[in-house]
Design a protein around this motif. Structure first.
Motif, mmCIF file in Angstrom:
data_model
loop_
_atom_site.group_PDB
_atom_site.id
_atom_site.type_symbol
_atom_site.label_atom_id
_atom_site.label_comp_id
_atom_site.label_asym_id
_atom_site.label_seq_id
_atom_site.Cartn_x
_atom_site.Cartn_y
_atom_site.Cartn_z
ATOM 1 N N VAL A 52 0.111 2.534 -1.555
ATOM 2 C CA VAL A 52 0.037 1.088 -1.383
ATOM 3 C C VAL A 52 -1.121 0.517 -2.200
ATOM 4 O O VAL A 52 -2.251 1.017 -2.144
ATOM 5 C CB VAL A 52 -0.144 0.717 0.099
ATOM 6 C CG1 VAL A 52 -0.383 -0.781 0.253
ATOM 7 C CG2 VAL A 52 1.072 1.143 0.906
ATOM 8 N N LYS A 79 3.641 0.509 -3.962
ATOM 9 C CA LYS A 79 4.010 -0.636 -3.138
ATOM 10 C C LYS A 79 2.888 -1.662 -3.270
ATOM 11 O O LYS A 79 1.758 -1.409 -2.838
ATOM 12 C CB LYS A 79 4.167 -0.202 -1.680
ATOM 13 C CG LYS A 79 5.208 0.900 -1.478
ATOM 14 C CD LYS A 79 5.185 1.404 -0.039
ATOM 15 C CE LYS A 79 6.136 2.575 0.140
ATOM 16 N NZ LYS A 79 6.060 3.143 1.523
ATOM 17 N N PRO A 81 2.781 -7.965 -6.249
ATOM 18 C CA PRO A 81 3.745 -7.256 -7.096
ATOM 19 C C PRO A 81 3.858 -7.777 -8.518
ATOM 20 O O PRO A 81 4.435 -7.102 -9.375
ATOM 21 C CB PRO A 81 5.067 -7.437 -6.345
ATOM 22 C CG PRO A 81 4.889 -8.662 -5.534
ATOM 23 C CD PRO A 81 3.447 -8.696 -5.155
#
Length: 326
Positions: A250, A284, A288
């Motif tokens: 992440v 992740k 993004p």
């Protein structure tokens, strides 16, 4: 908040795609395109031509090319986008171009080469790529080349410095006004650049090693040396550069703030910049793509950063650096 991004690998996807609807203008095969950059208020994006090995050519599904032909393919792709959409984007060759483009509401693009192996012990190639519009060379990637040695978990590799041609190249790049990028360079090579370069240099996409003990990140002493010389470092959003033991892979905003706080603590507010490494990293992402970059600025505001400090990180430090070099 407008911003500058010092590194993305998007051309690797848009420049090799066989699909006309997967362009730098708009696509769903990469994290970056012109529409999302505009949405996030990016006004200057560095576009890297990352030199591929055989496995990466398979990854992007094209036949292997020579480094020279691959650089030509991707740079021609970006230049064609500029020619097709002159109202949206312009290629920068001097600092004044950035100011002009911003005034006209255009995105500025800077072409870069990631991995100086293409120079092949020939200083005239630095002149050639400068004439072709490139304004930055990331000296190394993950393998030894004609300039020096990469970041490595092997101390024997990590302590090795620049080769003779690498040292000559630093002087040549200084003379031209070509930006020297030490992300991916060994620790020994970093200190050689610091000793040799008469101009500030940058680590375009590297974080703090004291926070995440990864060889691609900068030690506190490197941060001091880089900052004291007027250089900058761009925050990388790669999950494994942001947090150790990141089993879920992440890329978290809180981790970004921790790195930035430490980098400011060690190097000062004039040191930090943004170098996302979008389309060169996987995971992740809480941010993004460029369209969501305001989330990071909001997090810094909530963490107690002043508006001036956030502006320095977002674009002012990079602009000061570029005015010094270009």
């Amino acid at each position: 908040m407008k911003y500058i991004d010092l590194h993305c690998d998007t051309l690797m996807f848009t420049g090799t795609s066989r699909q006309k609807n997967q362009s730098l203008l708009q696509n769903d095969i990469a994290a970056v395109d012109l529409e999302r950059l505009k949405q996030g208020r990016c006004f200057l994006q560095f576009f890297a031509v990352f030199l591929l090995d055989e496995s990466y050519f398979k990854y992007v599904d094209i036949e292997p090319l020579s480094d020279e032909d691959y650089i030509e393919l991707l740079s021609r792709h970006l230049k064609q986008v500029v020619a097709d959409h002159p109202e949206k984007i312009d290629l920068v060759s001097a600092f004044e171009d950035i100011l002009k483009n911003e005034k006209e509401g255009k995105l500025s693009a800077i072409l870069t080469i990631e991995d100086g192996r293409v120079l092949q012990d020939d200083l005239s190639k630095i002149d050639y790529y400068y004439e072709q519009g490139f304004r930055l060379i990331t000296l190394l990637w993950n393998h030894e080349n004609c300039l020096g040695f990469p970041n490595s978990s092997d101390p024997r590799v990590m302590t090795q410095g620049l080769k003779k041609f690498g040292k000559e190249s630093i002087e040549k790049m200084n003379d031209l006004g070509m930006i020297i990028d030490v992300s991916h360079l060994s620790d020994g090579g970093f200190y050689d650049v610091a000793d040799i370069s008469s101009r500030p240099f940058m680590a375009s996409h590297s974080n703090a090693r004291s926070i995440t003990n990864h060889p691609r990140n900068l030690t506190d002493d490197m941060i001091h040396v880089l900052a004291d010389g007027g250089g900058i470092a761009g925050l990388n959003v790669a999950p494994h550069f942001l947090r150790e033991d990141n089993l879920e892979n992440v890329s978290g905003i809180d981790d970004m703030v921790v790195h930035l706080n430490h980098m400011v603590d060690q190097g000062g507010q004039d040191f930090v910049a943004l170098g996302t490494d979008y389309d060169g990293v996987e995971g992740k992402f809480e941010i993004p793509g460029p369209q969501d970059m305001p989330l990071l600025f909001q997090a810094l505001d909530q963490a107690g950063w002043s508006e001036d400090a956030i502006e320095k990180f977002a674009y002012k430090n990079a602009m000061r650096f570029l005015e010094d070099i270009l």
